[in-house]
Design a protein around this motif. Structure first.
Motif, PDB file in Angstrom:
ATOM      1  N   ARG A 273      18.542 -21.057 125.906  1.00 18.92           N
ATOM      2  CA  ARG A 273      18.989 -21.422 127.252  1.00 18.92           C
ATOM      3  C   ARG A 273      18.349 -22.743 127.667  1.00 18.92           C
ATOM      4  N   ASP A 274      17.075 -22.896 127.363  1.00 16.13           N
ATOM      5  CA  ASP A 274      16.370 -24.143 127.658  1.00 16.13           C
ATOM      6  C   ASP A 274      16.993 -25.308 126.894  1.00 16.13           C
ATOM      7  N   TRP A 275      17.253 -25.100 125.618  1.00 14.53           N
ATOM      8  CA  TRP A 275      17.837 -26.157 124.800  1.00 14.53           C
ATOM      9  C   TRP A 275      19.240 -26.537 125.292  1.00 14.53           C
ATOM     10  N   TYR A 276      20.026 -25.537 125.636  1.00 18.03           N
ATOM     11  CA  TYR A 276      21.400 -25.818 126.062  1.00 18.03           C
ATOM     12  C   TYR A 276      21.417 -26.592 127.381  1.00 18.03           C
ATOM     13  N   THR A 277      20.632 -26.134 128.340  1.00 19.39           N
ATOM     14  CA  THR A 277      20.639 -26.794 129.653  1.00 19.39           C
ATOM     15  C   THR A 277      20.088 -28.220 129.582  1.00 19.39           C
ATOM     16  N   LYS A 278      19.277 -28.508 128.585  1.00 17.99           N
ATOM     17  CA  LYS A 278      18.754 -29.863 128.403  1.00 17.99           C
ATOM     18  C   LYS A 278      19.672 -30.753 127.563  1.00 17.99           C
ATOM     19  N   GLY A 279      20.780 -30.197 127.125  1.00 11.23           N
ATOM     20  CA  GLY A 279      21.763 -31.001 126.408  1.00 11.23           C
ATOM     21  C   GLY A 279      21.480 -31.177 124.927  1.00 11.23           C
ATOM     22  N   TYR A 280      20.709 -30.281 124.344  1.00  9.78           N
ATOM     23  CA  TYR A 280      20.399 -30.412 122.910  1.00  9.78           C
ATOM     24  C   TYR A 280      21.547 -29.902 122.036  1.00  9.78           C
ATOM     25  N   LEU A 281      22.443 -29.078 122.609  1.00 11.24           N
ATOM     26  CA  LEU A 281      23.604 -28.548 121.896  1.00 11.24           C
ATOM     27  C   LEU A 281      24.875 -29.118 122.507  1.00 11.24           C
ATOM     28  N   ARG A 282      25.937 -29.103 121.735  1.00 13.36           N
ATOM     29  CA  ARG A 282      27.238 -29.473 122.295  1.00 13.36           C
ATOM     30  C   ARG A 282      27.630 -28.472 123.371  1.00 13.36           C
ATOM     31  N   LYS A 283      28.323 -28.945 124.398  1.00 11.23           N
ATOM     32  CA  LYS A 283      28.769 -28.056 125.473  1.00 11.23           C
ATOM     33  C   LYS A 283      29.693 -26.965 124.930  1.00 11.23           C
ATOM     34  N   GLU A 284      30.430 -27.294 123.869  1.00 13.11           N
ATOM     35  CA  GLU A 284      31.385 -26.325 123.315  1.00 13.11           C
ATOM     36  C   GLU A 284      30.720 -25.353 122.341  1.00 13.11           C
ATOM     37  N   ALA A 285      29.410 -25.407 122.221  1.00 13.52           N
ATOM     38  CA  ALA A 285      28.691 -24.641 121.200  1.00 13.52           C
ATOM     39  C   ALA A 285      29.102 -23.170 121.118  1.00 13.52           C
ATOM     40  N   PRO A 286      29.214 -22.432 122.217  1.00 14.71           N
ATOM     41  CA  PRO A 286      29.493 -20.996 122.095  1.00 14.71           C
ATOM     42  C   PRO A 286      30.841 -20.662 121.481  1.00 14.71           C
ATOM     43  N   THR A 287      31.796 -21.584 121.531  1.00 19.03           N
ATOM     44  CA  THR A 287      33.123 -21.296 120.982  1.00 19.03           C
ATOM     45  C   THR A 287      33.371 -21.949 119.627  1.00 19.03           C
ATOM     46  N   LEU A 288      32.445 -22.788 119.178  1.00 21.72           N
ATOM     47  CA  LEU A 288      32.623 -23.437 117.877  1.00 21.72           C
ATOM     48  C   LEU A 288      32.447 -22.423 116.754  1.00 21.72           C
ATOM     49  N   LYS A 289      33.384 -22.399 115.822  1.00 18.76           N
ATOM     50  CA  LYS A 289      33.273 -21.475 114.698  1.00 18.76           C
ATOM     51  C   LYS A 289      32.639 -22.143 113.483  1.00 18.76           C
ATOM     52  N   GLU A 290      32.759 -23.447 113.381  1.00 18.18           N
ATOM     53  CA  GLU A 290      32.110 -24.195 112.309  1.00 18.18           C
ATOM     54  C   GLU A 290      32.102 -25.673 112.694  1.00 18.18           C
ATOM     55  N   THR A 291      31.318 -26.469 111.977  1.00 18.57           N
ATOM     56  CA  THR A 291      31.101 -27.861 112.389  1.00 18.57           C
ATOM     57  C   THR A 291      31.237 -28.834 111.216  1.00 18.57           C
ATOM     58  N   THR A 292      32.168 -28.560 110.324  1.00 16.99           N
ATOM     59  CA  THR A 292      32.320 -29.406 109.146  1.00 16.99           C
ATOM     60  C   THR A 292      32.577 -30.861 109.520  1.00 16.99           C
ATOM     61  N   ALA A 293      33.408 -31.101 110.520  1.00 20.66           N
ATOM     62  CA  ALA A 293      33.720 -32.482 110.906  1.00 20.66           C
ATOM     63  C   ALA A 293      32.469 -33.215 111.375  1.00 20.66           C
ATOM     64  N   ASP A 294      31.635 -32.551 112.171  1.00 20.88           N
ATOM     65  CA  ASP A 294      30.385 -33.175 112.616  1.00 20.88           C
ATOM     66  C   ASP A 294      29.470 -33.468 111.436  1.00 20.88           C
ATOM     67  N   ARG A 295      29.423 -32.584 110.489  1.00 23.78           N
ATOM     68  CA  ARG A 295      28.567 -32.778 109.315  1.00 23.78           C
ATOM     69  C   ARG A 295      29.028 -33.976 108.500  1.00 23.78           C
ATOM     70  N   LYS A 296      30.344 -34.052 108.290  1.00 25.82           N
ATOM     71  CA  LYS A 296      30.866 -35.178 107.518  1.00 25.82           C
ATOM     72  C   LYS A 296      30.625 -36.506 108.233  1.00 25.82           C
ATOM     73  N   ALA A 297      30.630 -36.467 109.559  1.00 23.45           N
ATOM     74  CA  ALA A 297      30.403 -37.684 110.336  1.00 23.45           C
ATOM     75  C   ALA A 297      28.924 -37.986 110.534  1.00 23.45           C
ATOM     76  N   GLY A 298      28.045 -37.099 110.095  1.00 23.87           N
ATOM     77  CA  GLY A 298      26.606 -37.328 110.235  1.00 23.87           C
ATOM     78  C   GLY A 298      26.132 -37.296 111.668  1.00 23.87           C
ATOM     79  N   LYS A 299      26.742 -36.427 112.484  1.00 24.63           N
ATOM     80  CA  LYS A 299      26.430 -36.410 113.919  1.00 24.63           C
ATOM     81  C   LYS A 299      25.235 -35.537 114.284  1.00 24.63           C
ATOM     82  N   ASN A 300      24.826 -34.636 113.400  1.00 26.84           N
ATOM     83  CA  ASN A 300      23.762 -33.686 113.739  1.00 26.84           C
ATOM     84  C   ASN A 300      22.398 -34.209 113.301  1.00 26.84           C
ATOM     85  N   ALA A 301      21.488 -34.301 114.260  1.00 27.25           N
ATOM     86  CA  ALA A 301      20.140 -34.766 113.929  1.00 27.25           C
ATOM     87  C   ALA A 301      19.339 -33.678 113.238  1.00 27.25           C
ATOM     88  N   LEU A 302      19.443 -32.448 113.737  1.00 27.21           N
ATOM     89  CA  LEU A 302      18.740 -31.309 113.158  1.00 27.21           C
ATOM     90  C   LEU A 302      19.681 -30.117 113.073  1.00 27.21           C
TER      91      LEU A 302
END
Length: 524
Positions: A273-302
């Motif tokens: 909850r702390d991480w989400y409210t501080k913007g560390y996750l995408r707003k759509e995080a709870p409905t995302l089923k996978e993130t292949t596109a973000d991975r291919k684009a190198g968008k995730n820091a951790l």
């Protein structure tokens, strides 16, 4: 899990992280590819028994524009051996679960399907009668496959003594940690080696949020949820499947508990909850089923990592390792850090499986195909990596480099057959192909991993099918919103627990405890 998404992964990790197990040659397992077995006809039958058939094979991955080329290439190799061809029915990760519910529920006659302890749940489908029993088929048509898989992997799939799927022999030891982009860690001099728990990552995420607006600090999707994907990170192990209430504490193998009522879960969702409210996750995080596109684009820091061998271990072995993030984008290197040691659990031994449909009209031929995928290096690597010169190029004797414009990059050697057959590719340690060094490392790791207190226990869902269906509906409704931090746990966790209880959690816990006690008594 190499090229793991979820999973593992997938996990889509999968994991998609995903996300997402051999030992020296002996009667149970081998780290050498099995000799190719040519099957001219089923044993004890005449030539007419091998009439041409077409097999249908469902499996999940991200869409591939050149799938047809791979299907054609695989069929050129399969047809002369078993007089069969296969239709590759690739379904997107995000819709695979629902698609397979429809397929299985309709009684559609197909032949093979990928399944796991999570997505397209193996044990639930066995309880529902969706998969065919395979003991006799394995002994008759796939003895070489059986030799190449340690007994503990096949045992993990047994329900009342019968196997209903072939486990993929892969990097299955469940060590956990995180991956961090190397450029980020180096630029801000982050002490990534000092991390011992998830909450230690908070200052790293804050640094990324303040200074790297084009990056997502923490990768989250439903197939990368740490609590479900990495129970040992919270001192827990799964019984049955990751979602259903009823886990064990690693330090207490006797009492089945509701993992959602534990202080570990409350601490985790409070942090999220702390991480989400501080913007560390995408707003759509709870409905995302996978993130292949973000991975291919190198968008995730951790991101969460199911890590059997980490960057420090490769360095100590004298191997150059670009990190698991480079599996998806060769220009994005990562440091991979394991802070939960490898543990071999039933759910990991059975993490990725190929089953034969109970409604398959060609069960014998389907088993022959599975035998080829577990023993024939050329067929296996064609399905995993595609066609040489179009989808990949050879850069060493057992190493390839993917060709992104070729139209076929599924990044999933863990999804089919026996992974000891796989070429090494982007993201695997450089030099690991020499003398089979890399494969030997993970084979030995699987052999020497700490076994779970309930390794080999398989929960039979049959007595609680109704309660499980009701509980799954509650989890689908609320779990990911709570675990991603997108809603206030103080308000919604009590509601979640009440709904789980009303759906039948107590009945499931009692049944798990009963079966566990019986299993322990029978295995003294």
């Amino acid at each position: 899990m190499k090229k793991r998404i979820v999973l593992s992964l997938i996990t889509a990790f999968t994991i998609l992280l995903s996300g997402c197990s051999t030992d020296k040659p002996n009667s149970a397992s081998t780290n050498e590819p099995q000799k190719e077995t040519k099957v001219d006809q089923p044993e004890g039958t005449g030539e007419k028994a091998l009439e041409p058939v077409e097999l249908t094979y469902y499996f999940p991955n991200s869409p591939q524009k050149d799938l047809q080329t791979v299907e054609d290439a695989v069929n050129k190799l399969i047809q002369p051996k078993i007089n069969a061809t296969v239709r590759l029915k690739l379904i997107d990760w995000g819709t695979y679960e629902e698609k397979m519910k429809v397929v299985l529920g309709s009684g559609e006659p197909f032949d093979l399907a990928w399944t796991s302890t999570g997505l397209n749940n193996y044990y639930q489908n066995v309880a529902n009668g969706s998969f065919a029993p395979l003991n006799e088929l394995i002994d008759k048509y796939a003895p070489e496959t059986k030799k190449g898989i340690p007994d503990m992997f096949l045992n993990a799939l047994k329900v009342k003594g019968e196997v209903y799927g072939i486990p993929v022999f892969q990097q299955s030891t469940a060590g956990y940690g995180f991956e961090i982009q190397k450029s980020v860690a180096d630029k801000y001099k982050l002490d990534w080696k000092s991390v011992t728990k998830l909450s230690d990552l908070t200052p790293f995420l804050e640094t990324v949020k303040k200074n790297e607006p084009n990056l997502i600090p923490w990768e989250y999707a439903q197939n990368l949820d740490p609590f479900l994907t990495a129970p040992p990170m919270f001192g827990l192990e799964t019984l049955g499947d990751a979602k259903t209430p009823g886990d064990l504490y690693l330090n207490d193998a006797t009492k089945v508990i509701n993992q959602y009522e534990t202080p570990e879960f409350k601490e985790y969702i409070t942090m999220m909850r702390d991480w989400y409210t501080k913007g560390y996750l995408r707003k759509e995080a709870p409905t995302l089923k996978e993130t292949t596109a973000d991975r291919k684009a190198g968008k995730n820091a951790l991101t969460l990592g199911q890590i059997d061998i980490d960057s420090q271990a490769y360095e100590a072995a004298g191997l150059e390792f670009t990190g698991r993030m480079s599996n998806f984008n060769k220009d994005v290197h990562s440091y991979d850090m394991q802070f939960v040691k490898p543990l071999l659990t039933t759910d990991k031994a059975a993490a990725t499986i190929t089953a034969i449909s109970a409604n398959s009209p060609n069960k014998e031929r389907a088993m022959m195909l599975l035998n080829l995928l577990n023993t024939d290096k050329e067929i296996y690597n064609t399905l995993v990596w595609g066609v040489e010169g179009k989808h990949y190029k050879k850069v060493a004797d057992n190493r390839i480099e993917g060709l992104p414009e070729g139209g076929y990059q599924i990044f999933a050697p863990w999804e089919f057959g026996n992974m000891t057959l796989s070429y090494l590719a982007d993201g695997d340690p450089i030099g690991g192909e020499v003398d089979n060094k890399f494969i030997d490392m993970w084979v030995d790791l699987n052999k020497n991993a700490i076994p779970s207190n309930a390794l080999g226990f398989v929960f039979d869902f049959t007595p609680v099918k109704t309660e499980k269906a009701n509980v799954d509906a509650v989890i689908d409704e609320l779990y990911y919103a709570i675990s991603s931090g997108s809603i206030d746990p103080e308000k919604y966790l009590p509601q979640f627990l009440d709904k789980l209880k009303n759906a039948g959690t107590d009945t499931i816990l009692a049944e798990k405890q009963k079966q566990l006690d019986e299993w322990k008594a029978a295995n003294k």
